[in-house]
Motif scaffolding. Structure first.
Motif, short mmCIF file in Angstrom:
data_model
loop_
_atom_site.label_atom_id
_atom_site.label_comp_id
_atom_site.label_asym_id
_atom_site.label_seq_id
_atom_site.Cartn_x
_atom_site.Cartn_y
_atom_site.Cartn_z
N LEU A 100 81.26 113.27 148.49
CA LEU A 100 81.64 113.83 147.20
C LEU A 100 83.12 113.60 146.92
O LEU A 100 83.51 113.42 145.76
CB LEU A 100 81.31 115.32 147.16
N VAL A 101 83.94 113.59 147.95
CA VAL A 101 85.38 113.34 147.77
C VAL A 101 85.61 111.97 147.13
O VAL A 101 86.54 111.79 146.34
CB VAL A 101 86.12 113.46 149.11
N THR A 102 84.75 111.00 147.44
CA THR A 102 84.95 109.65 146.91
C THR A 102 84.70 109.57 145.40
O THR A 102 85.04 108.57 144.78
CB THR A 102 84.02 108.64 147.61
N ALA A 103 84.11 110.60 144.82
CA ALA A 103 83.91 110.63 143.37
C ALA A 103 85.21 110.95 142.64
O ALA A 103 85.24 110.97 141.40
CB ALA A 103 82.83 111.64 142.99
N GLY A 104 86.29 111.18 143.39
CA GLY A 104 87.56 111.60 142.81
C GLY A 104 88.09 110.73 141.67
O GLY A 104 88.46 111.26 140.61
N PRO A 105 88.16 109.40 141.81
CA PRO A 105 88.70 108.59 140.71
C PRO A 105 87.94 108.75 139.41
O PRO A 105 88.55 108.83 138.34
CB PRO A 105 88.58 107.16 141.26
N ALA A 106 86.61 108.83 139.47
CA ALA A 106 85.82 109.02 138.25
C ALA A 106 86.03 110.42 137.68
O ALA A 106 86.13 110.60 136.46
CB ALA A 106 84.34 108.79 138.54
N MET A 107 86.09 111.42 138.55
CA MET A 107 86.33 112.79 138.10
C MET A 107 87.71 112.91 137.45
O MET A 107 87.88 113.58 136.43
CB MET A 107 86.22 113.76 139.28
N THR A 108 88.71 112.25 138.04
CA THR A 108 90.06 112.27 137.48
C THR A 108 90.08 111.65 136.10
O THR A 108 90.74 112.15 135.18
CB THR A 108 91.03 111.52 138.41
N LEU A 109 89.36 110.57 135.92
CA LEU A 109 89.28 109.92 134.62
C LEU A 109 88.64 110.85 133.60
O LEU A 109 89.10 110.95 132.45
CB LEU A 109 88.47 108.62 134.73
N LEU A 110 87.58 111.56 133.98
CA LEU A 110 86.92 112.50 133.08
C LEU A 110 87.89 113.60 132.65
O LEU A 110 87.99 113.93 131.46
CB LEU A 110 85.70 113.12 133.77
N ILE A 111 88.62 114.18 133.59
CA ILE A 111 89.57 115.25 133.28
C ILE A 111 90.65 114.72 132.33
O ILE A 111 91.04 115.40 131.38
CB ILE A 111 90.23 115.80 134.56
N ALA A 112 91.12 113.50 132.57
CA ALA A 112 92.16 112.93 131.72
C ALA A 112 91.67 112.74 130.29
O ALA A 112 92.41 112.99 129.33
CB ALA A 112 92.63 111.58 132.30
N ILE A 113 90.44 112.31 130.14
CA ILE A 113 89.87 112.15 128.79
C ILE A 113 89.72 113.50 128.10
O ILE A 113 90.06 113.67 126.93
CB ILE A 113 88.52 111.41 128.87
N LEU A 114 89.21 114.49 128.84
CA LEU A 114 89.00 115.82 128.26
C LEU A 114 90.32 116.47 127.84
O LEU A 114 90.37 117.23 126.86
CB LEU A 114 88.27 116.72 129.25
N LEU A 115 91.40 116.19 128.59
CA LEU A 115 92.70 116.77 128.28
C LEU A 115 93.50 115.91 127.30
O LEU A 115 94.65 116.23 126.99
CB LEU A 115 93.52 116.96 129.57
N GLY A 116 92.91 114.82 126.82
CA GLY A 116 93.58 113.97 125.86
C GLY A 116 94.64 113.08 126.45
O GLY A 116 95.46 112.51 125.71
N ARG A 117 94.65 112.92 127.76
CA ARG A 117 95.65 112.06 128.42
C ARG A 117 95.17 110.62 128.53
O ARG A 117 95.94 109.75 128.94
CB ARG A 117 95.95 112.59 129.83
N GLU A 118 93.92 110.37 128.22
CA GLU A 118 93.31 109.05 128.39
C GLU A 118 92.27 108.86 127.30
O GLU A 118 91.59 109.80 126.90
CB GLU A 118 92.66 108.95 129.77
N SER A 119 92.16 107.65 126.78
CA SER A 119 91.14 107.36 125.76
C SER A 119 89.84 106.95 126.44
O SER A 119 89.85 106.26 127.45
CB SER A 119 91.63 106.25 124.83
N GLY A 120 88.73 107.39 125.88
CA GLY A 120 87.42 107.04 126.43
C GLY A 120 86.94 105.70 125.91
O GLY A 120 87.16 105.35 124.76
N THR A 121 86.34 104.91 126.78
CA THR A 121 85.72 103.64 126.40
C THR A 121 84.31 103.63 126.97
O THR A 121 84.00 104.41 127.87
CB THR A 121 86.50 102.43 126.96
N PRO A 122 83.43 102.77 126.44
CA PRO A 122 82.07 102.73 126.99
C PRO A 122 82.04 102.50 128.50
O PRO A 122 81.26 103.12 129.21
CB PRO A 122 81.44 101.55 126.24
#
Length: 306
Positions: A100-122
Motif C-alpha cells: 500500500l505504501v507504493t501507492a504513494g505517488p498516485a495518492m500524492t497526485l490525487l491530493i494535489a489535484i483536489l487541493l488545486g496544486r495540480e491540473s487533472g489530465t486523463p
C-alpha cells in the motif's frame, strides 16, 4: 565508481532499507505498543537529523510563520503518519502494508489535484483510478484474512504523508530538504509526547536487548539512513527515476516476511499489486510528460517514506 552508478546503488539501498522497516517493526511490537514505538522512532530520528543538519547544512528557519508551517506539516508528515503506519503493522501483514505504501505517488497526485496544486489530465486520472482500485482491492482482501482494518490504516498513512508532500512543497523550494525534515521531526516529537510518553515510560523497562537493538536499527537505517540517501540521490538524478524504484519494496518485504515472520503471500493480493503498480507507473509517466516550464508533478517526487 561513476556518479550514475553511485546513484543507482544509493536508490537500491533506500528501497532495501525501507523494505526492512515493517519487518523490524513487527518484531519490536511484540514488546512495545504502537504509540511508544512511534515516539521512540521519531525522537531518535529527530536527534540524528539535528546532528546531520548542524554538521552539513547549518540552515536556520526564517520567521515565525515558517515555524508554524513546519509544526502543521508535522501533523501529517510525522504524527499521524507514524501512528497510523505502526498501528497498521500491528493489525496486518508487513507485505500488505508495504504494498500500500507504493501507492504513494498516485495518492500524492490525487491530493494535489483536489487541493488545486495540480491540473487533472486523463492520464493522471487513469493512474489514480488504477492505483486506487488496487488499494481498495487490497483492503477487501483483508476482509478474508482478518486484516481489513490494518490495511485501511496503512492506506490512511499513505494519504497523510501524501498531504504532507503536497502542502510542504512551498517550504521545500525555499529551504534545504534536510532542514525541513529536521524541524518536522522535531515538532513531531512534541506532538507525539501526549500519545506515547506514558506508554514508553511503562514499557521501556521491560524491553529486551534485542528490542533495543531493533529500535536502534529502525532509527538509524530505514529512518535516517534511507531518507538521507534518498535526498542525496534526488540531488543527482531525475525525481521520476527516483520514484520508479518504489516498485522494489513489496517484493523485498515479502521475501523477508515469509521466512522471518512466517507470513504467506495470498494469491488474492496479486490483482491488487498489479493495479497499484500500473496506476503508479501511469501517474509517474504523466508527470514526466508535463509541458515545458510546468513544475514537476507531485507523482514525480520522492518515494513516500513509511
Amino acid at each position: 565508481m561513476p556518479k550514475s552508478r553511485k546513484v543507482i546503488v544509493a536508490l537500491v539501498l533506500v528501497q532495501v532499507f525501507f523494505s526492512t522497516l515493517p519487518i523490524a517493526v513487527k518484531f519490536a511490537l511484540r514488546e512495545l505498543s504502537s504509540p511508544a514505538l512511534a515516539l521512540l522512532r521519531v525522537a531518535g530520528a529527530a536527534a540524528l537529523f539535528w546532528i546531520i543538519q548542524r554538521a552539513t547544512v547549518r540552515e536556520r528557519v526564517r520567521g515565525a510563520r515558517d515555524y508554524a508551517l513546519l509544526a502543521a506539516y508535522s501533523l501529517f508528515g510525522v504524527i499521524m503518519n507514524q501512528l497510523l503506519y505502526i498501528t497498521a503493522l500491528s493489525l496486518t501483514t508487513a507485505t500488505a502494508a508495504q504494498t500500500l505504501v507504493t501507492a504513494g505517488p498516485a495518492m500524492t497526485l490525487l491530493i494535489a489535484i483536489l487541493l488545486g496544486r495540480e491540473s487533472g489530465t486523463p492520464a493522471k486520472w487513469l493512474g489514480i483510478a488504477l492505483a486506487g482500485s488496487g488499494a481498495l482491492v487490497l483492503v477487501g482482501v483483508g476482509l478474508h484474512e482478518g486484516s481489513a482494518l490494518g490495511n485501511l490504516l496503512a492506506l490512511s498513512n499513505v494519504a497523510c504523508y501524501s498531504i504532507y508532500l503536497v502542502i510542504s512543497r512551498g517550504l521545500l523550494r525555499r529551504y534545504n530538504a534536510l532542514t525541513v525534515i529536521t524541524w518536522v521531526f522535531t515538532f513531531g516529537v512534541v506532538g507525539m509526547l501526549p500519545w506515547g510518553l506514558g506508554a514508553l515510560l511503562r514499557e521501556a523497562g521491560g524491553m529486551s536487548t534485542t528490542t533495543w537493538m531493533l529500535m536502534l536499527y529502525i532509527i538509524v537505517v530505514p529512518s535516517v539512513g534511507a531518507y538521507y540517501l534518498n535526498t542525496w540521490a534526488l540531488g543527482r538524478a531525475e525525481s521520476s527515476l527516483v520514484s520508479t524504484f518504489v516498485y522494489m519494496q513489496p517484493p523485498i518485504t515479502a521475501a523477508l516476511a515469509v521466512p522471518l515472520l512466517h507470513e504467506h503471500v495470498s494469491w488474492r493480493m496479486i490483482p491488487a499489486v498489479v493495479l497499484i503498480f500500473a496506476g503508479v507507473a501511469v501517474a509517474i509517466r504523466a508527470g514526466r510528460s508535463r509541458p515545458a516550464g510546468e513544475p514537476p508533478s507531485p507523482a514525480d517526487q520522492e518515494v513516500v517514506e513509511p
